[in-house]
Design an enzyme around this catalytic site. Sequence first.
Site, PDB file in Angstrom:
ATOM      1  N   LYS A  86       0.852  -1.197   0.000  1.00 36.45           N
ATOM      2  CA  LYS A  86       0.000   0.000   0.000  1.00 36.45           C
ATOM      3  C   LYS A  86       0.878   1.234   0.000  1.00 36.45           C
ATOM      4  CE  LYS A  86      -3.977   2.185   1.162  1.00 36.45           C
ATOM      5  NZ  LYS A  86      -3.759   2.969  -0.074  1.00 36.45           N
ATOM      6  N   LYS A 110       5.641   2.289   8.399  1.00 32.51           N
ATOM      7  CA  LYS A 110       4.437   2.950   8.931  1.00 32.51           C
ATOM      8  C   LYS A 110       3.353   1.906   9.203  1.00 32.51           C
ATOM      9  CE  LYS A 110       5.104   7.295   6.493  1.00 32.51           C
ATOM     10  NZ  LYS A 110       4.563   8.468   5.831  1.00 32.51           N
ATOM     11  N   LYS A 122       5.009   2.019  -3.179  1.00 29.77           N
ATOM     12  CA  LYS A 122       5.043   3.440  -3.560  1.00 29.77           C
ATOM     13  C   LYS A 122       5.186   3.546  -5.060  1.00 29.77           C
ATOM     14  CE  LYS A 122       4.858   7.451  -1.464  1.00 29.77           C
ATOM     15  NZ  LYS A 122       4.108   7.699  -0.214  1.00 29.77           N
ATOM     16  N   THR A 206      -3.574  13.072   7.724  1.00 31.73           N
ATOM     17  CA  THR A 206      -2.150  13.186   8.076  1.00 31.73           C
ATOM     18  C   THR A 206      -1.967  14.253   9.148  1.00 31.73           C
ATOM     19  OG1 THR A 206      -1.490  12.445   5.900  1.00 31.73           O
ATOM     20  CG2 THR A 206       0.168  13.637   7.162  1.00 31.73           C
ATOM     21  N   ASN A 237      -0.817  20.329   2.054  1.00 27.32           N
ATOM     22  CA  ASN A 237      -1.872  19.517   2.680  1.00 27.32           C
ATOM     23  C   ASN A 237      -1.563  19.241   4.146  1.00 27.32           C
ATOM     24  OD1 ASN A 237      -2.704  16.595   3.514  1.00 27.32           O
ATOM     25  ND2 ASN A 237      -4.247  17.250   2.060  1.00 27.32           N
ATOM     26  N   SER A 364      -6.424   5.732   5.078  1.00 26.29           N
ATOM     27  CA  SER A 364      -6.515   5.014   3.798  1.00 26.29           C
ATOM     28  C   SER A 364      -6.930   3.564   4.055  1.00 26.29           C
ATOM     29  CB  SER A 364      -5.168   5.008   3.080  1.00 26.29           C
ATOM     30  OG  SER A 364      -5.077   6.094   2.194  1.00 26.29           O
TER      31      SER A 364
HETATM   32  P1  NAD Z   1       2.197  19.631  -0.563  1.00 26.46           P
HETATM   33  O1  NAD Z   1       2.779  19.537  -1.920  1.00 26.46           O
HETATM   34  O2  NAD Z   1       0.718  19.811  -0.398  1.00 26.46           O
HETATM   35  O3  NAD Z   1       2.900  20.854   0.249  1.00 26.46           O
HETATM   36  C1  NAD Z   1       4.284  20.997   0.367  1.00 26.46           C
HETATM   37  C2  NAD Z   1       4.598  22.336   1.026  1.00 26.46           C
HETATM   38  O4  NAD Z   1       6.018  22.436   1.155  1.00 26.46           O
HETATM   39  C3  NAD Z   1       4.144  23.545   0.213  1.00 26.46           C
HETATM   40  O5  NAD Z   1       3.747  24.587   1.074  1.00 26.46           O
HETATM   41  C4  NAD Z   1       5.438  23.944  -0.518  1.00 26.46           C
HETATM   42  O6  NAD Z   1       5.461  25.335  -0.876  1.00 26.46           O
HETATM   43  C5  NAD Z   1       6.458  23.638   0.555  1.00 26.46           C
HETATM   44  N1  NAD Z   1       7.799  23.473  -0.010  1.00 26.46           N
HETATM   45  C6  NAD Z   1       8.166  22.900  -1.177  1.00 26.46           C
HETATM   46  N2  NAD Z   1       9.485  22.990  -1.363  1.00 26.46           N
HETATM   47  C7  NAD Z   1       9.971  23.645  -0.277  1.00 26.46           C
HETATM   48  C8  NAD Z   1      11.261  24.057   0.132  1.00 26.46           C
HETATM   49  N3  NAD Z   1      12.324  23.843  -0.636  1.00 26.46           N
HETATM   50  N4  NAD Z   1      11.381  24.683   1.321  1.00 26.46           N
HETATM   51  C9  NAD Z   1      10.296  24.935   2.096  1.00 26.46           C
HETATM   52  N5  NAD Z   1       9.061  24.577   1.760  1.00 26.46           N
HETATM   53  C10 NAD Z   1       8.908  23.947   0.590  1.00 26.46           C
HETATM   54  O7  NAD Z   1       2.708  18.336   0.190  1.00 26.46           O
HETATM   55  P2  NAD Z   1       2.085  17.628   1.483  1.00 26.46           P
HETATM   56  O8  NAD Z   1       1.097  16.605   1.051  1.00 26.46           O
HETATM   57  O9  NAD Z   1       1.696  18.662   2.489  1.00 26.46           O
HETATM   58  O10 NAD Z   1       3.380  16.834   1.986  1.00 26.46           O
HETATM   59  C11 NAD Z   1       4.421  17.483   2.704  1.00 26.46           C
HETATM   60  C12 NAD Z   1       5.325  16.419   3.285  1.00 26.46           C
HETATM   61  O11 NAD Z   1       4.558  15.558   4.109  1.00 26.46           O
HETATM   62  C13 NAD Z   1       5.998  15.517   2.234  1.00 26.46           C
HETATM   63  O12 NAD Z   1       7.260  15.146   2.704  1.00 26.46           O
HETATM   64  C14 NAD Z   1       5.081  14.316   2.200  1.00 26.46           C
HETATM   65  O13 NAD Z   1       5.761  13.168   1.726  1.00 26.46           O
HETATM   66  C15 NAD Z   1       4.712  14.217   3.666  1.00 26.46           C
HETATM   67  N6  NAD Z   1       3.489  13.458   3.882  1.00 26.46           N
HETATM   68  C16 NAD Z   1       2.287  13.909   3.419  1.00 26.46           C
HETATM   69  C17 NAD Z   1       1.154  13.127   3.604  1.00 26.46           C
HETATM   70  C18 NAD Z   1      -0.194  13.612   3.155  1.00 26.46           C
HETATM   71  O14 NAD Z   1      -1.179  12.861   3.366  1.00 26.46           O
HETATM   72  N7  NAD Z   1      -0.310  14.775   2.576  1.00 26.46           N
HETATM   73  C19 NAD Z   1       1.247  11.892   4.259  1.00 26.46           C
HETATM   74  C20 NAD Z   1       2.490  11.466   4.726  1.00 26.46           C
HETATM   75  C21 NAD Z   1       3.612  12.257   4.528  1.00 26.46           C
END
Ligand code: NAD
Length: 430
Positions: A86, A110, A122, A206, A237, A364
């Site tokens: 998954k 996880k 993935k 998350t 997000n 999920s």
């Molecule tokens: P997203 O794309 O919605 O948001 C990413 C944010 O990070 C944005 O505000 C972007 O402007 C910022 N960003 C991008 N590059 C940057 C940089 N160089 N310096 C500072 N900020 C920067 O992504 P998300 O879904 O919020 O995910 C963020 C992190 O959380 C990722 O590492 C993702 O793998 C992890 N994550 C997300 C989820 C989920 O359900 N959304 C689940 C598990 C892990």
Amino acid sequence: MGEQVVTDSTANGKAAQQENLNVLQSTQTVIEEALTKMGYPPVMNELLKEPMRMFTVRIPIRMDNGETKIFTGYRAQHNDAVGPTKGGVRFHPDVTEDEVKALSIWMSLKCGIVDLPYGGGKGGIICDPREMSFRELEALSRGYVRAVSQIVGPTKDIPAPDVFTNSQIMAWMMDEYSRIREHDSPGFITGKPIVLGGSAGRETATAKGVTIMIEEAAKKKGIELQGARVVVQGFGNAGSFLAKFMHEAGAKVVAISDAYGALHDEAGLDIEYLLDRRDSFGTVTKLFTNTITNKELLELDCDILVPAAIENQITASNAHNIKARIVVEAANGPTTLEATKILTERDILLVPDVLASSGGVTVSYFEWVQNNQGYYWSEEEVDSRLREMLVRAFNNVYNTHVSRGVNMRLAAYMVGVRKMAEASRFRGWV
Ligand code: NAD
């Protein structure tokens, strides 16, 4: 303890240069350490250090200008001893094979930590969705499903959203898979729109999970959330909903950031206003002139720091300057192994990514269970089951950290890898 403490900036720079920033190699290092610590033979590490399957696909897409462009995509299935694999599908120009492999291993961990009946998977496609039309994105999403259809499915490998993919992309992928199989298959993918069998509470899962982790970590450190100063890196997000939940819990969110800079206000930022102004890629700081840098943001005086953006943000060069008492990794891989050591030595409580961001895969899983049952839960029901599972997961990891005298990252890997290793052994694979 007893490690040389690097304090001057030149030395910090050198330390950073020597650091290993390859996320796959770092993950493999900790997996090996966890298995050795638990007494597994080296062959178990041989099995678990790489995905069991790694699929590379080429996807031809007719673009809006009439030209055909060939995209490269990946699907990694780390280990399916526990159950189907998954994990999300990422659309990003920087996707690499190594990153997808590491992300699949993190998903296994996880699922092990939260005790879900899955292994980790993935996927990723090298593309920039910000420069593609709606029609091109639909064609790419459907093309990916056709390319990997033989190895995915509700009882084989279940995709989900990740960076730059959303519920609309999940809907196209589910529709394509259902057409190929000639029957409706909502359980093939999670993160769908509610009308297509998505779960209540999936979008904020998350951030809700990270909030639960912050509450539990704050209890251990004797920090009151009411009035606590919180810094969040990233306003997408994960980061934006987290800032909202922290604000609602009475904490003071003193800084947030995006890819272009950071906003800081000691009196607390107006989170509702910022949420209203951010775009769908999590950008908001461009609207302001008095910004600080992401580097400055990480080193601000605060109680709780949440990296929720990208990898390798806390390294040997800035770990000594982190002032937070708790660091909760909402992002995947924001802290290097060297920095993990430094934060632990400085008695900063680190809640590692494989634990902290497990709320998404947990809901999920709830979505998949609801699809299999054809019976749907309320958001309250989702939230209370999420809380129960994540509080248990946090305490398992924290107790392992204390009882085995290991840092929180190694403790999380030990908890996360155990079920997979045992299942592989019972199946007679090792
Ligand atoms: P997203 O794309 O919605 O948001 C990413 C944010 O990070 C944005 O505000 C972007 O402007 C910022 N960003 C991008 N590059 C940057 C940089 N160089 N310096 C500072 N900020 C920067 O992504 P998300 O879904 O919020 O995910 C963020 C992190 O959380 C990722 O590492 C993702 O793998 C992890 N994550 C997300 C989820 C989920 O359900 N959304 C689940 C598990 C892990």
